[in-house]
Design a protein around this motif. Structure first.
Motif, mmCIF file in Angstrom:
data_model
loop_
_atom_site.group_PDB
_atom_site.id
_atom_site.type_symbol
_atom_site.label_atom_id
_atom_site.label_comp_id
_atom_site.label_asym_id
_atom_site.label_seq_id
_atom_site.Cartn_x
_atom_site.Cartn_y
_atom_site.Cartn_z
ATOM 1 N N VAL A 138 0.641 -1.162 -0.014
ATOM 2 C CA VAL A 138 0.175 -0.187 0.187
ATOM 3 C C VAL A 138 0.803 1.374 -0.079
ATOM 4 O O VAL A 138 2.068 1.168 0.414
ATOM 5 C CB VAL A 138 -0.846 -0.038 1.118
ATOM 6 C CG1 VAL A 138 -1.858 -1.208 1.273
ATOM 7 C CG2 VAL A 138 -0.300 0.351 2.580
ATOM 8 N N ASP A 139 0.168 2.546 -0.137
ATOM 9 C CA ASP A 139 0.985 3.799 -0.090
ATOM 10 C C ASP A 139 0.121 4.530 1.103
ATOM 11 O O ASP A 139 -1.017 4.792 0.714
ATOM 12 C CB ASP A 139 0.864 4.604 -1.532
ATOM 13 C CG ASP A 139 1.387 5.741 -1.357
ATOM 14 O OD1 ASP A 139 2.096 6.300 -0.250
ATOM 15 O OD2 ASP A 139 1.739 6.422 -2.595
ATOM 16 N N PRO A 140 0.870 4.589 1.988
ATOM 17 C CA PRO A 140 0.186 5.196 3.358
ATOM 18 C C PRO A 140 -0.077 6.628 3.115
ATOM 19 O O PRO A 140 -1.155 7.009 3.956
ATOM 20 C CB PRO A 140 1.368 4.887 4.430
ATOM 21 C CG PRO A 140 2.062 3.693 3.931
ATOM 22 C CD PRO A 140 2.124 3.749 2.396
ATOM 23 N N ASP A 141 0.648 7.128 2.318
ATOM 24 C CA ASP A 141 0.298 8.482 1.886
ATOM 25 C C ASP A 141 -0.942 9.142 1.040
ATOM 26 O O ASP A 141 -1.407 9.962 1.115
ATOM 27 C CB ASP A 141 1.265 9.266 1.551
ATOM 28 C CG ASP A 141 2.544 9.449 2.475
ATOM 29 O OD1 ASP A 141 2.269 9.398 3.503
ATOM 30 O OD2 ASP A 141 3.744 9.453 1.767
ATOM 31 N N GLU A 142 -1.406 7.892 0.410
ATOM 32 C CA GLU A 142 -2.553 8.138 -0.453
ATOM 33 C C GLU A 142 -3.990 7.890 0.160
ATOM 34 O O GLU A 142 -3.841 7.028 1.182
ATOM 35 C CB GLU A 142 -2.275 7.286 -1.692
ATOM 36 C CG GLU A 142 -1.274 7.574 -2.586
ATOM 37 C CD GLU A 142 -1.205 8.889 -3.245
ATOM 38 O OE1 GLU A 142 -2.418 9.183 -3.749
ATOM 39 O OE2 GLU A 142 -0.296 9.627 -3.602
#
Length: 322
Positions: free
Chosen positions: A312-316
């Protein structure tokens, strides 16, 4: 990643209430079959057990400064999501079905680091295709749990106002058991079986105890999931943050075929959609949510262990409602 992180532009407010006796330990199935998911796990299986075509981990996309994991595919939330309604690991609530231990790991796809303290939601239909909270809308097949009695008699008259334009894509419309497409539906009952939320540990791992899902019209066998980050765990649950991943997990045909001979799945009257026919699964294997499965081919009724690592991309922000 460039520009302002998405979560700074759109942060959702989430607050959940811890159910009584929240810390329910997950129970493995089949003793030696139980195992932990890991980033470098391979697809080998012991003699006499079955396995899906996935590896149980997101496929490595590179090394060093390159992305370590392919981002796990995003999907629609579906009409039957209930926001973190039950903080628990055992979500069975006495529902009949093949025992399933779901072992998940959440990692940052760019850094390869585990995502700790994330809130992971899972929800799915029961062995006969019904979703808790939405039995009157689900399209379960078979027995009393089949979502109602089908009408009898042939329709009469001539239809009017025929639809025009291109046919819709994706899952069936809401109110018909879609479970993965269309807008959100408000719950029609107070039941909450086969739903739960739990926290990832320092290694990004979380385990749920449930049953092998059944199927309903238009969809292959699947489990829904969400990953929430940036919030805080408090005495009353999980608060704040944003949703960085909304996806679905899928099951290899070999395993699903075996469940068709096991009660209560064997009583279903619904034609099953195969994995290759599904409109949501993107056919990309583990990246698309295909689980690695461990089970005894001759005794699948004894239980299944399912594993996957989500990149996953935690910032998105990916809440699955777009």
């Amino acid at each position: 990643m460039t520009g302002t992180p998405a979560h700074k532009k759109s942060v959702t407010r989430r607050k959940v209430v811890v159910a009584g006796g929240a810390a329910v330990a997950a129970v493995g199935v089949g003793g030696a079959l139980a195992m932990s998911a890991s980033a470098d796990e391979t697809a080998d299986t012991a003699t006499g057990t079955g396995s899906s075509t996935g590896t149980g981990s997101a496929a490595a996309a590179g090394t060093g400064a390159e992305a370590c994991y392919r981002l796990t595919s995003e999907t629609t939330e579906g009409p039957y999501y209930i926001d973190a309604d039950k903080i628990r690991q055992d979500i069975t609530e006495g529902k009949e079905g093949i025992p399933l231990t779901l072992q998940l790991k959440v990692v940052d796809a760019e850094t390869c680091e585990p995502v700790a303290n994330a809130a992971v939601d899972v929800w799915h239909c029961d062995a006969l295709g019904d979703y808790s909270g939405y039995e009157s809308l689900s399209q379960g097949g078979g027995g009393a749990g089949g979502g109602g009695t089908p009408p009898t008699g042939a329709p009469t008259g001539t239809p009017t106002d025929l639809p025009s334009g291109a046919p819709p894509t994706g899952e069936p419309p809401t109110g018909g058991g879609g479970g993965g497409g269309g807008g959100h539906e408000e719950p029609t009952s107070d039941t909450r079986y086969l739903r739960g939320t739990w926290k990832t540990d320092k290694q990004g791992r979380v385990t749920f105890t449930t049953v092998f899902p059944g199927w309903y019209q238009g969809r292959c066998v699947h489990i829904h999931t969400k990953v929430h980050v940036g919030g805080e765990w408090t005495d009353t649950g999980y608060e704040g943050g944003h949703t960085c991943h909304t996806g679905q997990f899928f099951f290899a045909e070999e395993a699903v075929l075996l469940t068709e001979d096991v009660a209560p799945y064997s009583t279903s009257t619904t034609t099953r959609t195969k994995l290759t026919e599904d409109t949501i699964y993107d056919q990309s294997g583990t990246t698309g949510g295909l689980l690695k499965l461990k089970y005894n081919k001759n005794k699948i009724s004894k239980g299944v262990v399912a594993l996957i690592t989500m990149g996953v991309d935690p910032d998105e922000t990916h809440d699955g409602t777009g």
